[in-house]
Write a protein that holds these residues in place. Sequence first.
Motif, PDB file in Angstrom:
ATOM      1  N   ALA A  11       9.899  -8.169  11.842  1.00  0.00           N
ATOM      2  CA  ALA A  11       9.008  -8.656  10.902  1.00  0.00           C
ATOM      3  C   ALA A  11       9.380  -9.449  10.040  1.00  0.00           C
ATOM      4  CB  ALA A  11       8.055  -7.555  10.422  1.00  0.00           C
ATOM      5  N   ASP A  12       8.667 -10.509   9.421  1.00  0.00           N
ATOM      6  CA  ASP A  12       8.832 -11.218   8.182  1.00  0.00           C
ATOM      7  C   ASP A  12       8.852 -10.278   7.051  1.00  0.00           C
ATOM      8  OD1 ASP A  12       6.201 -11.841   6.902  1.00  0.00           O
ATOM      9  OD2 ASP A  12       5.910 -12.102   8.883  1.00  0.00           O
ATOM     10  N   LEU A  13       9.348 -10.631   6.049  1.00  0.00           N
ATOM     11  CA  LEU A  13       9.570  -9.636   4.741  1.00  0.00           C
ATOM     12  C   LEU A  13       8.166  -9.164   4.200  1.00  0.00           C
ATOM     13  CD1 LEU A  13      12.456 -11.343   2.917  1.00  0.00           C
ATOM     14  CD2 LEU A  13      12.605  -8.887   4.071  1.00  0.00           C
ATOM     15  N   LYS A  14       7.278 -10.260   4.384  1.00  0.00           N
ATOM     16  CA  LYS A  14       6.035  -9.886   3.888  1.00  0.00           C
ATOM     17  C   LYS A  14       5.350  -8.687   4.535  1.00  0.00           C
ATOM     18  CE  LYS A  14       1.406 -11.714   2.288  1.00  0.00           C
ATOM     19  NZ  LYS A  14       0.697 -12.936   2.278  1.00  0.00           N
ATOM     20  N   SER A  15       5.388  -9.061   5.735  1.00  0.00           N
ATOM     21  CA  SER A  15       4.892  -8.087   6.871  1.00  0.00           C
ATOM     22  C   SER A  15       5.419  -6.732   6.769  1.00  0.00           C
ATOM     23  CB  SER A  15       4.639  -8.770   8.469  1.00  0.00           C
ATOM     24  OG  SER A  15       4.118  -9.623   8.625  1.00  0.00           O
ATOM     25  N   LEU A  16       6.872  -6.578   6.833  1.00  0.00           N
ATOM     26  CA  LEU A  16       7.547  -5.694   6.740  1.00  0.00           C
ATOM     27  C   LEU A  16       6.999  -4.705   5.627  1.00  0.00           C
ATOM     28  CD1 LEU A  16      11.340  -5.221   7.403  1.00  0.00           C
ATOM     29  CD2 LEU A  16      10.351  -4.226   5.335  1.00  0.00           C
ATOM     30  N   ALA A  17       7.305  -5.387   4.271  1.00  0.00           N
ATOM     31  CA  ALA A  17       6.459  -4.536   3.156  1.00  0.00           C
ATOM     32  C   ALA A  17       5.328  -3.956   3.206  1.00  0.00           C
ATOM     33  CB  ALA A  17       6.709  -5.543   1.927  1.00  0.00           C
ATOM     34  N   GLN A  18       4.395  -4.776   4.011  1.00  0.00           N
ATOM     35  CA  GLN A  18       3.065  -4.283   4.052  1.00  0.00           C
ATOM     36  C   GLN A  18       2.890  -3.122   5.197  1.00  0.00           C
ATOM     37  OE1 GLN A  18       1.085  -7.890   5.207  1.00  0.00           O
ATOM     38  NE2 GLN A  18       0.637  -8.366   3.143  1.00  0.00           N
ATOM     39  N   THR A  19       3.789  -3.224   6.126  1.00  0.00           N
ATOM     40  CA  THR A  19       3.929  -2.090   7.003  1.00  0.00           C
ATOM     41  C   THR A  19       4.259  -0.726   6.418  1.00  0.00           C
ATOM     42  OG1 THR A  19       4.134  -3.608   8.853  1.00  0.00           O
ATOM     43  CG2 THR A  19       4.527  -1.382   9.360  1.00  0.00           C
ATOM     44  N   ALA A  20       5.489  -1.047   5.804  1.00  0.00           N
ATOM     45  CA  ALA A  20       5.983   0.050   4.879  1.00  0.00           C
ATOM     46  C   ALA A  20       5.092   0.829   3.966  1.00  0.00           C
ATOM     47  CB  ALA A  20       7.321  -0.249   4.395  1.00  0.00           C
ATOM     48  N   GLN A  21       4.388   0.015   3.406  1.00  0.00           N
ATOM     49  CA  GLN A  21       3.362   0.346   2.369  1.00  0.00           C
ATOM     50  C   GLN A  21       2.268   1.252   3.090  1.00  0.00           C
ATOM     51  OE1 GLN A  21       0.807  -2.525   0.438  1.00  0.00           O
ATOM     52  NE2 GLN A  21       0.998  -1.463  -1.403  1.00  0.00           N
ATOM     53  N   ALA A  22       1.666   0.771   4.386  1.00  0.00           N
ATOM     54  CA  ALA A  22       0.946   1.629   5.037  1.00  0.00           C
ATOM     55  C   ALA A  22       1.392   3.063   5.637  1.00  0.00           C
ATOM     56  CB  ALA A  22       0.292   0.731   6.226  1.00  0.00           C
ATOM     57  N   ALA A  23       2.643   2.936   5.994  1.00  0.00           N
ATOM     58  CA  ALA A  23       3.156   3.846   6.471  1.00  0.00           C
ATOM     59  C   ALA A  23       3.374   5.129   5.381  1.00  0.00           C
ATOM     60  CB  ALA A  23       4.522   3.629   7.018  1.00  0.00           C
ATOM     61  N   ASP A  24       3.489   4.694   4.212  1.00  0.00           N
ATOM     62  CA  ASP A  24       3.742   5.359   2.903  1.00  0.00           C
ATOM     63  C   ASP A  24       2.521   6.222   2.688  1.00  0.00           C
ATOM     64  OD1 ASP A  24       5.378   6.703   0.916  1.00  0.00           O
ATOM     65  OD2 ASP A  24       4.545   5.326  -0.568  1.00  0.00           O
ATOM     66  N   ALA A  25       1.325   5.444   2.665  1.00  0.00           N
ATOM     67  CA  ALA A  25      -0.045   5.757   2.401  1.00  0.00           C
ATOM     68  C   ALA A  25      -0.427   6.838   3.399  1.00  0.00           C
ATOM     69  CB  ALA A  25      -0.751   4.593   2.209  1.00  0.00           C
ATOM     70  N   ALA A  26      -0.008   6.618   4.685  1.00  0.00           N
ATOM     71  CA  ALA A  26      -0.613   7.317   5.753  1.00  0.00           C
ATOM     72  C   ALA A  26       0.253   8.867   5.912  1.00  0.00           C
ATOM     73  CB  ALA A  26      -0.251   6.837   7.181  1.00  0.00           C
ATOM     74  N   GLY A  27       1.391   8.854   5.064  1.00  0.00           N
ATOM     75  CA  GLY A  27       2.167  10.077   4.999  1.00  0.00           C
ATOM     76  C   GLY A  27       3.456  10.093   5.635  1.00  0.00           C
ATOM     77  N   PHE A  28       4.035   9.235   6.145  1.00  0.00           N
ATOM     78  CA  PHE A  28       5.032   9.244   7.098  1.00  0.00           C
ATOM     79  C   PHE A  28       6.419   9.640   5.772  1.00  0.00           C
ATOM     80  CE2 PHE A  28       2.800   6.795   9.985  1.00  0.00           C
ATOM     81  CZ  PHE A  28       3.421   6.911  11.042  1.00  0.00           C
ATOM     82  N   ASP A  29       7.427  10.202   6.534  1.00  0.00           N
ATOM     83  CA  ASP A  29       8.420  10.792   5.700  1.00  0.00           C
ATOM     84  C   ASP A  29       9.334   9.709   5.381  1.00  0.00           C
ATOM     85  OD1 ASP A  29      10.177  12.855   4.818  1.00  0.00           O
ATOM     86  OD2 ASP A  29      11.563  11.731   6.272  1.00  0.00           O
ATOM     87  N   ALA A  30       9.496   8.689   6.353  1.00  0.00           N
ATOM     88  CA  ALA A  30      10.455   7.605   6.208  1.00  0.00           C
ATOM     89  C   ALA A  30      10.129   6.346   6.737  1.00  0.00           C
ATOM     90  CB  ALA A  30      11.979   8.106   6.601  1.00  0.00           C
ATOM     91  N   VAL A  31      10.515   5.088   6.300  1.00  0.00           N
ATOM     92  CA  VAL A  31      10.632   4.071   6.720  1.00  0.00           C
ATOM     93  C   VAL A  31      11.895   3.400   7.017  1.00  0.00           C
ATOM     94  CG1 VAL A  31       8.135   3.501   6.250  1.00  0.00           C
ATOM     95  CG2 VAL A  31       9.983   2.647   4.706  1.00  0.00           C
TER      96      VAL A  31
END
Length: 222
Positions: A11-31
């Motif tokens: 992913a590009d950096l913006k999409s990567l950051a947005q995906t990580a943010q969504a994973a964090d909000a969904a309760g994932f332990d790590a990105v």
Amino acid sequence: MSTYGLSVLGADLKSLAQTAQAADAAGFDAVWASEFYSRSGSISMAAMANSTQNCRIGSSILYGVGRSPLVLATEARDLDELSNGRLVLGIGNGTKRMMGDWHGVPDTSAPALRMEELVMLLRRIWNLHEGPIHHEGRFYRMNLTPTGDVGPPSRPIPIVTAGVRPRMCEAAGRVAIEAALAAHLTEGEKRRAEAYDLVSDVEEALGDLGRGLLRGRDDEDL
């Protein structure tokens, strides 16, 4: 207890950051971020650290051979500070072709020994408050004397090392907290693996890790 992480590739950096943010909000332990000749893993982790609050920020993997031990150690320390102590440093050598052709490493022999030397040197750099470093190893040379006061690290940064073959798995047992077991195989390795199923492959890898633990750790570290 099982935990779940999300590895973000390509992913590009913006999409990567947005995906990580969504994973964090969904309760994932790590990105987890990776790197290749088209993407820096450390910059990707910085973008993910800035967009998350709770999940661990890991690399799967950073090239250990692409940076000097000092640069790798300081990048990791800064990323751990940026993420408020959530960094997991995953490092590997890559293939011999990557080491030699991409990173210009003249000696691609003994990758497991190289990894063991690198990890021990990283930890020594993080603990520079203990005194100067005078290291003359097979793969790395360092003479570092602080010019001012150096404080102790805020915490021990966890290290994960990558491995495919038995000796690299053993190296993980000796010096790392975990092993990232890669799934790609050379044609020769594929032929040798035909007689084994996935369970037996994992059992063999765990056996290699165990041998590394017994050979490389003191009793109080086990």
